[in-house]
Design a protein around this motif. Structure first.
Motif, PDB file in Angstrom:
ATOM      1  N   GLU A   1      13.343  -7.027  -8.392  1.00 34.90           N
ATOM      2  CA  GLU A   1      13.915  -5.830  -7.798  1.00 34.90           C
ATOM      3  C   GLU A   1      12.829  -4.962  -7.162  1.00 34.90           C
ATOM      4  OE1 GLU A   1      17.187  -3.924  -6.498  1.00 34.90           O
ATOM      5  OE2 GLU A   1      17.132  -5.744  -7.741  1.00 34.90           O
ATOM      6  N   ASP A   2      11.650  -4.911  -7.795  1.00 30.52           N
ATOM      7  CA  ASP A   2      10.536  -4.145  -7.238  1.00 30.52           C
ATOM      8  C   ASP A   2      10.093  -4.730  -5.900  1.00 30.52           C
ATOM      9  OD1 ASP A   2      10.541  -2.552  -9.539  1.00 30.52           O
ATOM     10  OD2 ASP A   2       9.192  -3.938 -10.580  1.00 30.52           O
ATOM     11  N   ILE A   3      10.079  -6.069  -5.813  1.00 31.71           N
ATOM     12  CA  ILE A   3       9.670  -6.721  -4.559  1.00 31.71           C
ATOM     13  C   ILE A   3      10.654  -6.388  -3.445  1.00 31.71           C
ATOM     14  CG2 ILE A   3       9.152  -8.934  -3.467  1.00 31.71           C
ATOM     15  CD1 ILE A   3       8.503 -10.035  -6.238  1.00 31.71           C
ATOM     16  N   LYS A   4      11.958  -6.357  -3.751  1.00 35.12           N
ATOM     17  CA  LYS A   4      12.953  -5.995  -2.744  1.00 35.12           C
ATOM     18  C   LYS A   4      12.795  -4.550  -2.301  1.00 35.12           C
ATOM     19  CE  LYS A   4      16.600  -9.176  -4.320  1.00 35.12           C
ATOM     20  NZ  LYS A   4      17.974  -9.249  -4.874  1.00 35.12           N
ATOM     21  N   ASN A   5      12.478  -3.678  -3.257  1.00 40.73           N
ATOM     22  CA  ASN A   5      12.424  -2.248  -2.957  1.00 40.73           C
ATOM     23  C   ASN A   5      11.281  -1.888  -2.008  1.00 40.73           C
ATOM     24  OD1 ASN A   5      14.652  -1.750  -4.545  1.00 40.73           O
ATOM     25  ND2 ASN A   5      13.459  -1.260  -6.383  1.00 40.73           N
ATOM     26  N   ILE A   6      10.238  -2.706  -1.962  1.00 41.05           N
ATOM     27  CA  ILE A   6       9.132  -2.367  -1.058  1.00 41.05           C
ATOM     28  C   ILE A   6       9.353  -2.938   0.342  1.00 41.05           C
ATOM     29  CG2 ILE A   6       7.507  -2.280  -2.987  1.00 41.05           C
ATOM     30  CD1 ILE A   6       6.315  -4.901  -1.976  1.00 41.05           C
ATOM     31  N   GLY A   7      10.494  -3.622   0.546  1.00 46.32           N
ATOM     32  CA  GLY A   7      10.832  -4.046   1.901  1.00 46.32           C
ATOM     33  C   GLY A   7      10.776  -5.540   2.166  1.00 46.32           C
TER      34      GLY A   7
ATOM     35  N   THR B   1       0.824  -1.211   0.000  1.00 44.90           N
ATOM     36  CA  THR B   1       0.000   0.000   0.000  1.00 44.90           C
ATOM     37  C   THR B   1       0.856   1.258   0.000  1.00 44.90           C
ATOM     38  OG1 THR B   1      -1.741  -1.181   1.204  1.00 44.90           O
ATOM     39  CG2 THR B   1      -1.830   1.222   1.243  1.00 44.90           C
ATOM     40  N   CYS B   2       1.891   1.273   0.845  1.00 47.07           N
ATOM     41  CA  CYS B   2       2.770   2.446   0.913  1.00 47.07           C
ATOM     42  C   CYS B   2       3.511   2.676  -0.397  1.00 47.07           C
ATOM     43  CB  CYS B   2       3.776   2.280   2.061  1.00 47.07           C
ATOM     44  SG  CYS B   2       3.012   2.299   3.697  1.00 47.07           S
ATOM     45  N   ALA B   3       3.773   1.593  -1.129  1.00 47.57           N
ATOM     46  CA  ALA B   3       4.466   1.722  -2.415  1.00 47.57           C
ATOM     47  C   ALA B   3       3.509   2.084  -3.548  1.00 47.57           C
ATOM     48  CB  ALA B   3       5.202   0.426  -2.740  1.00 47.57           C
ATOM     49  N   GLY B   4       2.221   2.235  -3.236  1.00 49.44           N
ATOM     50  CA  GLY B   4       1.245   2.607  -4.243  1.00 49.44           C
ATOM     51  C   GLY B   4       0.770   1.466  -5.116  1.00 49.44           C
ATOM     52  N   ILE B   5       1.063   0.224  -4.698  1.00 52.15           N
ATOM     53  CA  ILE B   5       0.634  -0.953  -5.470  1.00 52.15           C
ATOM     54  C   ILE B   5      -0.672  -1.430  -4.847  1.00 52.15           C
ATOM     55  CG2 ILE B   5       1.259  -3.279  -6.222  1.00 52.15           C
ATOM     56  CD1 ILE B   5       4.188  -2.439  -5.880  1.00 52.15           C
ATOM     57  N   VAL B   6      -1.790  -1.035  -5.442  1.00 56.41           N
ATOM     58  CA  VAL B   6      -3.096  -1.283  -4.836  1.00 56.41           C
ATOM     59  C   VAL B   6      -4.014  -2.101  -5.730  1.00 56.41           C
ATOM     60  CG1 VAL B   6      -2.988   0.764  -3.397  1.00 56.41           C
ATOM     61  CG2 VAL B   6      -3.915   0.946  -5.712  1.00 56.41           C
TER      62      VAL B   6
ATOM     63  N   MET C   1      -4.305  -5.525  -8.697  1.00 58.48           N
ATOM     64  CA  MET C   1      -3.629  -6.739  -9.145  1.00 58.48           C
ATOM     65  C   MET C   1      -2.903  -6.517 -10.472  1.00 58.48           C
ATOM     66  SD  MET C   1      -3.930  -8.804  -6.729  1.00 58.48           S
ATOM     67  CE  MET C   1      -3.123 -10.150  -7.570  1.00 58.48           C
ATOM     68  N   ASP C   2      -3.377  -5.580 -11.284  1.00 59.57           N
ATOM     69  CA  ASP C   2      -2.660  -5.266 -12.529  1.00 59.57           C
ATOM     70  C   ASP C   2      -1.270  -4.736 -12.223  1.00 59.57           C
ATOM     71  OD1 ASP C   2      -4.748  -6.069 -14.119  1.00 59.57           O
ATOM     72  OD2 ASP C   2      -5.648  -4.063 -14.239  1.00 59.57           O
ATOM     73  N   GLN C   3      -1.155  -3.907 -11.185  1.00 54.63           N
ATOM     74  CA  GLN C   3       0.157  -3.398 -10.791  1.00 54.63           C
ATOM     75  C   GLN C   3       1.041  -4.524 -10.266  1.00 54.63           C
ATOM     76  OE1 GLN C   3      -1.650  -0.391  -8.160  1.00 54.63           O
ATOM     77  NE2 GLN C   3      -0.380   1.146  -9.202  1.00 54.63           N
ATOM     78  N   VAL C   4       0.449  -5.484  -9.542  1.00 51.92           N
ATOM     79  CA  VAL C   4       1.215  -6.623  -9.037  1.00 51.92           C
ATOM     80  C   VAL C   4       1.831  -7.408 -10.184  1.00 51.92           C
ATOM     81  CG1 VAL C   4       1.025  -8.832  -7.837  1.00 51.92           C
ATOM     82  CG2 VAL C   4      -0.082  -6.809  -6.884  1.00 51.92           C
ATOM     83  N   LEU C   5       1.067  -7.609 -11.246  1.00 54.79           N
ATOM     84  CA  LEU C   5       1.547  -8.417 -12.376  1.00 54.79           C
ATOM     85  C   LEU C   5       2.736  -7.769 -13.085  1.00 54.79           C
ATOM     86  CD1 LEU C   5      -1.865  -9.598 -13.884  1.00 54.79           C
ATOM     87  CD2 LEU C   5      -0.236 -10.942 -12.552  1.00 54.79           C
ATOM     88  N   GLN C   6       2.927  -6.470 -12.907  1.00 55.62           N
ATOM     89  CA  GLN C   6       4.037  -5.779 -13.573  1.00 55.62           C
ATOM     90  C   GLN C   6       5.317  -5.791 -12.736  1.00 55.62           C
ATOM     91  OE1 GLN C   6       3.461  -4.855 -16.685  1.00 55.62           O
ATOM     92  NE2 GLN C   6       1.337  -5.565 -16.362  1.00 55.62           N
ATOM     93  N   MET C   7       5.265  -6.334 -11.510  1.00 55.38           N
ATOM     94  CA  MET C   7       6.416  -6.262 -10.605  1.00 55.38           C
ATOM     95  C   MET C   7       7.505  -7.247 -10.990  1.00 55.38           C
ATOM     96  SD  MET C   7       4.611  -5.821  -6.860  1.00 55.38           S
ATOM     97  CE  MET C   7       6.174  -5.455  -6.052  1.00 55.38           C
ATOM     98  N   LYS C   8       8.767  -6.809 -10.797  1.00 58.35           N
ATOM     99  CA  LYS C   8       9.952  -7.639 -10.981  1.00 58.35           C
ATOM    100  C   LYS C   8      10.555  -7.959  -9.610  1.00 58.35           C
ATOM    101  CE  LYS C   8       9.500  -6.933 -15.420  1.00 58.35           C
ATOM    102  NZ  LYS C   8       8.956  -7.993 -16.306  1.00 58.35           N
TER     103      LYS C   8
END
Length: 937
Positions: free
Chosen positions: A902-908, A886-891, A893-900
């Motif tokens: 590195e993106d998963i690491k960056n959100i903590g 939520t804090c990363a603005g990923i709210v 499921m379409d945004q989830v499907l675009q994650m790599k």
């Protein structure tokens, strides 16, 4: 709503209104002369059936997050239909959907989540109507209400009634504390703590509280209320003491009658003042049965105009007409001198002795008087009393009177006591042979009238354990245990028998020579018993059991089995500290065991809940009779039992990290494969020990493995265990009862026959649980679906990052032919080899995220996408990262499907295991053809 039995609240739901009806029909039937209506569907000859029946909106009480659904239904036997065997089904599905408002006739299948598949226990033939009743649980409800729906996929079925209810712990009063009606918790809150309020005229130092179980039962009341001074407990209420009675302090005691020379003119008295004329020259006292008394007196009638009056108390004790100062043993509260109040509490009195108390009043001028004179400003009054409190017998010493190679005579001394006033003393002598192995081969009890006994027919060169107990002739409590080890043999004529003992509450005196001989003999025997098959065992495992496990259920009197295999503990040596769980028979506490001669140790304490039957007590203690026969570092250790008092307890070693499945869930991804395999090696070693004793566990699962603070795993919970026959391939056939389907071998499910080979199958499931960090085997599949899948040769897939060698061992444990499964000795050897060669764990088994991640791409069987990111994270057990997304603005499921990655690491997300789980789930989401299934071997 109407209130039902056992603290449950029922919602009447008979499917009177159905707003969705696809192919279902309302049918009137006659059963036993009565007419009733049902909802029926029977399209067994048509393919691709998808018939839905939905209830009306069911409003939910806010606290009821867990409801039960009881369904009565009929299912027609598919074999009774000609030509429909390929399309006919005998099951149907239960779904649920939450909502904050009634949506009326609107119906969308994508909003419903599957709860379970329901299969009948009895199938109806053409002429034989069989009604089934099944109950299922719907968990984690959070909205204002919900719907239930039933899906038919090709069965001939009739639903007769549906009842929805939730359980509550009813309003109650326990130990003078009132507790409100409380809705039972769910699977995440097995014990719900509830605070109470003391009833009228009752008080408590600590806030009274109690726990509400998921079954709607109150357990473990804490912080007992007590009636105020001047009140006593009468049927859960506090009532005033009657006139002529008093109670001075808040306690659970009854009001006591006023003693001689005192009076109480009103009810609710806190004390009984002395009658007129009983001051100055007499002391008015209250004698307590607890070795205490309260002395009170009236102040001097003439103080000489002084206002600094103080008092002192002097005590003399008399025995056999000889008097002496009471000394420091007697305690005074608040003190014996300098008293400003006209009363004092005297304690630590001895029974059956005469005491003389002298009270002196002093003023400031008393200090100026000569030592040998009595100044006018000092007055004294004296009284005598005879204290007759409890005087228990006490064994002070024990002696060896005479011995031969096969017999000995013992005598013991008892502390002096007034014979005229005391009941006679009797004795109970217990002795048993103690060998170098696990158990005691004999156990004999002698009832004695005298403090002398001769024991015959003893074996030469054998160690015996003796214990003597003294108790009063009127059946009083046994006390003063004294233990003696006596080594018998052909000793030189001038030698004295080696005896060493330990008295309860005293020091343990060991004879060094006997200990050295005993340890040498033990060491010599351990070398002779070790064989080539023990190559992979550590030193603590080298002693192979020489004795076959003895089933305590074969004893005519179960109490004998408990005495034979378990050590009795006095309850005063056990201190309960905190509730850590609830077992089948009662609550489980963390506590402290402080036995005489031993250092203080942390323990787990299993208790037997109040109101138990004798059968429940025997079943409860039978587990101790089982554990007491085992001595292995990977088997939970029994410290002892409490059986001779009202509240039975089983005391075991305390395992700091609790159950293995929960511990792994809480530390998901934090351990390496090497550490996990080390845990499995310990479990396998414990199971090898059990199988070597011809013993089968029957309930081996990660929930029954306990973990200590060094990550050492120990097998526990022997409630379902039974002995095998002498034949190593022997089986034990149960006579009913529950079977843990997900962990049980197919032959044990089908024929209820259990062997060590069926334990091996269960160990394979435990291996999967460990490598999957506590994931539930077969996910959300029903037991019926699990059995069907296993019989069709399907097996669980490899967990993520599971070494290939470990997964291959799992598959070997799950072979259909039990004779081809490895034995526990083979499993220990293989795991040892893997641990000695860590590189062998680097090759990872094939992993498919569509299978190994629970519900990786859909929220329902119809293929609809997840409605929210939080719902998706919950499905893969990663809800703790909802705020990160939520804090990363990923709210979405379409945004989830675009994650790599590195993106998963960056959100903590930092833990490697969690990172992989999320990444693999996203990979599965992208595959639109993914389905929930299991691999075939």
């Amino acid at each position: 709503m109407s209130r039902g039995p056992q603290g449950s609240v029922f919602i009447s739901l008979m499917l009177l209104v159905s707003v969705v009806l696809f192919q279902w029909e309302v049918v009137q039937r006659t059963l036993n002369g009565s007419q009733f209506y049902s909802y029926s569907v029977c399209n067994v000859g048509e393919r691709e059936q998808d018939n839905w029946l939905r209830t009306t909106f069911i409003q939910r009480r806010p606290a009821a997050s867990r409801v039960f659904v009881e369904i009565q239904f009929i299912v027609r036997d598919c074999n009774s239909f000609d030509g429909a065997s390929l399309t006919c089904k005998e099951t149907f599905n239960l779904y649920t959907s939450e909502s904050d408002a009634d949506v009326g006739t609107t119906f969308r299948k994508g909003q419903f989540k599957k709860v379970t598949t329901i299969a009948p226990d009895e199938i109806t033939s053409k002429n034989d109507l069989r009604i089934n009743t099944e109950t299922r649980v719907v968990e984690n409800l959070s909205r204002k209400g919900f719907y239930l729906a039933f899906q038919d996929i090709g069965a001939c079925i009739a639903i007769l009634s549906v009842r929805v209810y939730y359980k509550t712990c009813p309003a109650t009063v326990k130990s003078l504390a009132s507790f409100p009606e409380t809705v039972a918790g769910g699977e995440n809150q097995a014990l719900k703590e509830v605070n109470g309020v003391c009833t009228d005229n009752a008080i408590s130092e600590n806030l009274p509280r109690i726990y509400c179980t998921v079954d709607g039962e109150w357990v473990v009341p804490v912080g007992q209320c007590q009636c105020k001074p001047g009140y006593e407990e009468v049927e859960d209420t506090c009532q005033e003491c009657q006139q002529g009675f008093f109670k001075a302090a808040a306690s659970g005691d009854k009001c006591e009658p006023c003693p001689a020379n005192t009076q109480s003119l009103k009810s609710g008295a806190l004390s009984c003042p002395c009658m007129d004329g009983f001051y100055r020259s007499h002391i008015c006292f209250l004698l307590s049965p607890l070795r205490k008394l309260v002395l009170s007196w009236s102040p001097p009638a003439d103080t000489g105009g002084r206002n600094d009056i103080t008092y002192s108390v002097d005590c003399q004790r008399c025995e056999s007409n000889v008097c002496q100062a009471c000394g420091e043993k007697i305690r005074y509260e608040p003190a014996s001198t300098g008293l400003t109040d006209t009363k004092v509490l005297v304690s630590e009195l001895d029974a059956h002795l005469n005491y003389t108390f002298t009270v002196e009043a002093h003023s400031g001028v008393s200090l100026l008087a000569l030592p040998r004179s009595k100044p006018p400003s000092t007055s004294a009054l004296t009284t005598s009393l005879h204290y007759t409190g409890e005087y228990p017998p006490k064994i002070t010493s024990m002696r060896l009177v005479e011995r031969t190679p096969t017999s000995l005579s013992l005598s013991w001394d008892v502390s002096p006591r007034p014979r005229a006033l005391s009941p006679p003393i009797r004795y109970e002598l217990n002795y048993r042979k103690k060998d170098d192995n696990l158990g005691m081969t004999t156990y004999t009890v002698l009832k004695l009238e005298k403090n002398l006994v001769q024991v015959n027919e003893l074996n030469p060169g054998t160690a015996y354990l003796f214990r003597v107990q003294a108790f009063t002739g009127d059946g009083g409590n046994k006390i003063s245990l004294i233990y003696f080890y006596c080594f018998l043999g052909h000793l030189p004529q001038n030698n004295t028998a080696v005896i060493f003992g330990a008295a309860v509450g005293g020091a343990v005196m060991l004879f060094i020579v006997a200990v050295v001989l005993f340890l040498r003999r033990r060491k010599r025997n351990s070398h002779t018993r070790q064989g080539p098959e023990d190559t992979y065992f550590s030193s603590s495992e080298q002693l192979k059991p020489l004795k076959t496990y003895v089933d305590p259920h074969t004893y005519e009197d179960p109490n004998v089995a408990v005495l034979k295999f378990a050590t009795e503990i006095h309850p005063s040596h056990v201190t309960k500290q905190k509730v850590i769980g609830a077992g089948e028979f009662g609550e489980v506490y963390r506590g402290i065991l402080k036995a005489p001669g031993r250092k203080e140790v942390a323990v787990a304490i299993k208790t037997l809940k109040p109101g138990y039957t004798e059968k429940q007590r025997q079943d409860f203690l039978s587990e101790a009779s089982i554990m007491g026969q085992f001595a292995h570092q990977n088997i939970i250790r029994l410290e002892g039992v409490v059986t001779k008092f009202k509240h039975a307890m089983i005391v075991t070693e305390y395992m700091e990290n609790g159950a293995l499945d929960r511990y792994l869930k809480d530390h998901d991804g934090e351990f390496s494969s090497f550490q996990l395999v080390g845990m499995l090696r310990g479990i396998a070693a414990g199971m090898k020990y059990l199988s070597d004793m011809s013993y089968v566990h029957r309930d081996l699962a990660a929930r029954n493995i306990l973990v200590n603070n060094t990550l050492e795993c120990k097998v526990s919970d022997f409630g379902l265990s039974r002995v095998l026959e002498d034949d190593p391939e022997g089986t034990y056939t149960t006579s009913g009862g529950k079977i843990p389907i997900r962990w049980t071998a197919p032959e044990a499910i089908a024929y209820r026959k259990f062997t060590s080979a069926s334990d091996v199958w269960s160990f394979g499931i435990v291996m999967w649980e460990v490598m999957a960090f506590g994931e539930r085997p077969y996910w959300d599949m029903s037991n019926h679906e699990v059995m069907k899948a296993i019989n069709e040769a399907f097996r669980l897939p490899a967990p993520m990052d599971c070494p290939s060698a470990v997964y291959q061992l799992m598959l070997q444990c799950w072979l259909q032919d039990r004779s081809k499964r490895p034995r526990f000795g083979d499993i220990v050897s293989l795991l040892d080899k893997l641990l000695r060669s860590p590189d062998s764990l680097k090759t990872i088994a094939d992993f498919d995220p569509r299978v190994s991640i629970r519900l990786p791409s859909t929220s329902g069987s119809d293929g609809s996408p997840f409605r929210s990111v939080s719902e998706w994270l919950e499905s893969i057990k990663m809800s703790q990262y909802s705020e990160n997304f939520t804090c990363a603005g990923i709210v979405t499921m379409d945004q989830v499907l675009q994650m790599k990655n590195e993106d998963i690491k960056n959100i903590g997300v930092r833990l490697p295991g969690h990172l992989k789980r999320i990444a693999y789930s996203i990979l599965g989401l992208k595959d639109q053809t993914s389905t929930l299934s299991v691999f075939a071997v």
